[in-house]
Motif scaffolding. Structure first.
Motif, short mmCIF file in Angstrom:
data_model
loop_
_atom_site.label_atom_id
_atom_site.label_comp_id
_atom_site.label_asym_id
_atom_site.label_seq_id
_atom_site.Cartn_x
_atom_site.Cartn_y
_atom_site.Cartn_z
N GLU A 1 0.84 -1.19 0.00
CA GLU A 1 0.00 0.00 0.00
C GLU A 1 0.88 1.24 0.00
O GLU A 1 1.98 1.24 0.53
N TYR A 2 0.34 2.29 -0.58
CA TYR A 2 1.01 3.58 -0.47
C TYR A 2 0.92 4.02 0.98
O TYR A 2 -0.08 3.74 1.66
N PRO A 3 1.92 4.75 1.48
CA PRO A 3 1.88 5.21 2.87
C PRO A 3 0.63 6.03 3.19
O PRO A 3 0.07 5.92 4.28
N CYS A 4 0.16 6.84 2.23
CA CYS A 4 -1.02 7.66 2.50
C CYS A 4 -2.25 6.80 2.72
O CYS A 4 -3.12 7.15 3.51
N THR B 1 -2.22 3.74 4.02
CA THR B 1 -2.04 3.16 5.36
C THR B 1 -2.44 4.17 6.44
O THR B 1 -3.16 3.82 7.38
N ILE B 2 -2.02 5.42 6.29
CA ILE B 2 -2.35 6.45 7.26
C ILE B 2 -3.86 6.67 7.30
O ILE B 2 -4.46 6.81 8.37
N LYS B 3 -4.50 6.72 6.13
CA LYS B 3 -5.96 6.93 6.06
C LYS B 3 -6.69 5.79 6.76
O LYS B 3 -7.61 6.03 7.54
N ARG B 4 -6.28 4.57 6.52
CA ARG B 4 -6.94 3.42 7.16
C ARG B 4 -6.76 3.44 8.67
O ARG B 4 -7.69 3.13 9.42
N GLN B 5 -5.56 3.81 9.13
CA GLN B 5 -5.33 3.90 10.57
C GLN B 5 -6.21 4.97 11.20
O GLN B 5 -6.77 4.76 12.28
N ALA B 6 -6.35 6.10 10.52
CA ALA B 6 -7.21 7.17 11.03
C ALA B 6 -8.66 6.72 11.08
O ALA B 6 -9.37 6.99 12.06
N GLN B 7 -9.10 6.03 10.03
CA GLN B 7 -10.48 5.53 10.02
C GLN B 7 -10.73 4.56 11.16
O GLN B 7 -11.78 4.62 11.81
N ARG C 1 -9.12 4.46 14.06
CA ARG C 1 -9.10 5.20 15.32
C ARG C 1 -10.41 5.94 15.52
O ARG C 1 -11.00 5.88 16.61
#
Length: 60
Positions: free
Chosen positions: A5-8, A10-16, A18
């Motif tokens: 996955e692109y890092p962005c 991964t960050i979006k999924r982690q935020a979702q 949380r």
């Protein structure tokens, strides 16, 4: 073969995840208030950063 996955993404999924965990037991009204508070904090942070950089405020 697994595609990375692109890092962005991964960050979006982690935020979702949380946000979901923080709001899963809330009523619709409570979730609305949660997001309004988050948006207000974001706007305050943007204003702070703009003042540090001496940028004009964005129109609403």
């Amino acid at each position: 073969m697994k595609i990375e996955e692109y890092p962005c993404v991964t960050i979006k999924r982690q935020a979702q995840e949380r946000i979901y965990e923080e709001t899963k037991g809330m009523t619709p009204e409570q979730r609305l208030a949660y997001h309004q508070r988050s948006f207000a904090r974001l706007q305050a942070r943007q204003a702070e950063l703009r003042s540090r950089l001496h940028l004009p405020a964005q129109p609403a």
